[in-house]
Write a protein that holds these residues in place. Structure first.
Motif, mmCIF file in Angstrom:
data_model
loop_
_atom_site.group_PDB
_atom_site.id
_atom_site.type_symbol
_atom_site.label_atom_id
_atom_site.label_comp_id
_atom_site.label_asym_id
_atom_site.label_seq_id
_atom_site.Cartn_x
_atom_site.Cartn_y
_atom_site.Cartn_z
ATOM 1 N N PHE A 31 2.220 -36.810 -3.633
ATOM 2 C CA PHE A 31 2.127 -38.259 -3.788
ATOM 3 C C PHE A 31 1.363 -38.659 -5.050
ATOM 4 O O PHE A 31 1.463 -39.807 -5.491
ATOM 5 N N THR B 32 6.872 -36.241 -7.084
ATOM 6 C CA THR B 32 6.557 -37.253 -6.079
ATOM 7 C C THR B 32 6.810 -36.684 -4.690
ATOM 8 O O THR B 32 7.433 -35.637 -4.530
ATOM 9 N N THR C 228 -3.235 -34.816 -3.131
ATOM 10 C CA THR C 228 -2.809 -35.698 -2.038
ATOM 11 C C THR C 228 -3.699 -35.495 -0.817
ATOM 12 O O THR C 228 -4.380 -36.387 -0.370
ATOM 13 N N TYR D 157 12.977 -34.959 -11.058
ATOM 14 C CA TYR D 157 11.689 -35.549 -11.442
ATOM 15 C C TYR D 157 11.651 -35.827 -12.951
ATOM 16 O O TYR D 157 11.192 -36.877 -13.400
#
Length: 503
Positions: free
Chosen positions: A346, A359, A298, A496
């Motif tokens: 991300f 996420t 990210t 998740y």
């Protein structure tokens, strides 16, 4: 005379010319689009990248006519590669490290060889980011690419090839393909065979800091060079940046704050425990050492996301004032620790947890939360991730007692103080934010006799501008928060997993 470093990144390229003291004489950069033709696909057009590299070369050479370049070396992002024909035609776009279309092929390799065997050979924890499983995706979905390809070239060897010299890849970059044996410092026939490839389809592997050849005179003139220019092997951008930051001995580590965020620590050898925490270990761009690499895909892309999606007010202020928009974004935050905790996942979790299903999360939001609180959570969350890596590396015997920060993010003194407080370590910044280009320019100078070796080059070129020290009260607070940060992922992990099944 001057020395040149070329850095081909994920979202842009940069060319920098340095004098013998490390001062920047000229630089040019271009941003290129990261293409996403399907969800989860992220790729570059190699011809477009080369075109932008050429623009940068001409721009820099036009500014150094009185100090013409005599040698250059290359660095680039890892993993992404271009399949090319012998006459230089590109056959497909390059999937970059965050491209996850090859999950089935990654699982196939792991099932065939085992994660332990792959790590023992390559120093790399199994993941979708690497070159070899990306090539396997073409085997299964675009076999004509495999059939027509003369070689599969990462961007250091691709640009060398376009500069008219033999396509040569250095050891640090070769290790990022998942086809290189870091024990023998040669291509692994076992891994190549698993992918149905021959070693003749890969570039020649050599140590960093070796002369490859000379740019042909006609091409050199077209690119604005004056006189003979030697091309020298460089390195993967992370170890090259560590070299440019003077991170050469055990105990030292580099924080690279760019599109991705990486921690690079110097070590003497791979350790089996690194596999448990998804830490890569492979040759340094400084010959004779290894580096331990952990990171988060990210990185600075998260600040770019904030700028584009939430930062309309900051963009307007920057346009009116002439200030850099990222300075506006960061400086709006208070100096006090934030109330929010952000997981910067991300595009998956990166090292330590290595969960591609993870996420991004912000916890602690209320009606009192402001945009500045989200920015503070971004700055702290990215740093918590690296502090967690530092804690784990220390536990498994890779000592880290000082940090040097490089990249665009290192320009923010506020963020550097946050990093020092959260990691509880001194964090230095150097005289230039172009450490990657400086690192490979050091290799170019050492190979061509400008310096007697890398150590002399480091002594002459690298100047530490400032060091930030942890503030005891803040460091104690952040150490408590770091444990909460690690617990947050553990709590969310089953969620998740359930979300992934529903997809």
């Amino acid at each position: 005379m001057s020395l040149m470093g070329i850095d081909v990144g994920t979202t842009g390229c940069k060319v920098v010319a340095f004098d013998e003291t490390g001062a920047v004489l000229a630089q040019a950069g271009r941003e290129y689009p990261l293409l996403s033709p399907h969800p989860g696909w992220y790729e570059l057009d190699p011809d477009q990248v080369w075109s932008f590299v050429c623009e940068c070369l001409r721009a820099v050479n036009a500014q150094v006519r009185q100090d013409p370049v005599t040698a250059l070396a290359l660095s680039s992002q890892g993993e992404a590669m271009a399949p090319v024909t012998k006459d230089g035609r590109v056959l497909a776009n390059s999937p970059v490290s965050s491209d996850r279309r090859n999950s089935a092929q990654t699982a196939e390799m792991e099932a065939a060889l085992g994660a332990e065997r792959i790590f023992a050979l390559t120093g790399q924890p199994m993941s979708t980011i690497y070159t070899l499983p990306k090539i396997l995706w073409w085997r299964d979905n675009a076999p004509e690419v495999i059939e027509r390809a003369w070689k599969f070239l990462c961007y250091v060897d691709f640009v060398a090839f376009k500069l008219g010299v033999e396509p040569v890849i250095d050891y640090s970059m070769a290790a990022r393909t998942l086809a290189f044996d870091v024990n023998t410092l040669d291509w692994s026939d076992e891994l190549l065979a698993a992918a149905g490839l021959g070693r003749d389809q890969m570039a020649k592997a050599m140590p960093s800091g070796e002369i490859i050849g000379e740019i042909p005179a006609k091409l050199a003139a077209e690119l604005g060079f004056r006189g003979a220019v030697k091309v020298v092997t460089g390195g993967h951008d992370q170890p090259a940046g560590a070299l440019g930051a003077g991170v050469l001995q055990p105990g030292a580590a580099m924080l690279a704050i760019g599109t991705t965020e990486a921690l690079v620590a110097v070590t003497e050898k791979p350790r089996r425990q690194m596999l448990d925490y998804n830490v890569s270990c492979y040759p340094h761009a400084a010959p004779g050492h290894f580096i331990a690499l952990s990171g988060n895909q990210t990185g600075g892309r998260l600040l770019r996301w904030y700028r584009d999606e939430l930062g309309a007010a900051e963009r307007a202020i920057a346009a009116e004032s002439g200030l850099d928009v990222y300075d506006v974004i960061i400086e709006q935050t208070d100096d006090a620790p934030g109330e929010l905790i952000l997981l910067p996942y991300f595009v998956g979790s990166g090292a330590v947890f290595n969960d591609p299903r993870a996420t991004g999360v912000i916890i602690g939001l209320s009606f009192d939360s402001k945009r500045a609180d989200i920015v503070r959570a971004i700055l702290e969350g990215l740093t918590y991730e690296q502090a967690l890596c530092i804690r784990i590396l220390n536990d498994i015997g890779v000592e880290i007692n000082r940090l040097t920060a490089i990249g665009g993010g290192s320009r923010s003194q506020r963020w550097m103080q946050i990093k020092s407080d959260i990691t509880n370590l001194p964090v230095s910044i150097i005289h230039t934010s172009e450490a990657v280009s400086l690192g490979v320019a050091m290799l170019a100078g050492s190979a061509t006799g400008v310096y007697r070796g890398i150590e002399e080059a480091a002594e002459q070129l690298i100047k530490r501008r400032k060091t930030f020290y942890p503030r005891p009260d803040r460091a104690a607070h952040y150490q408590r928060q770091l444990s909460l940060y690690a617990d947050l992922y553990s709590a969310l992990r089953p969620i998740y997993k359930s979300m992934s099944r529903e997809d």
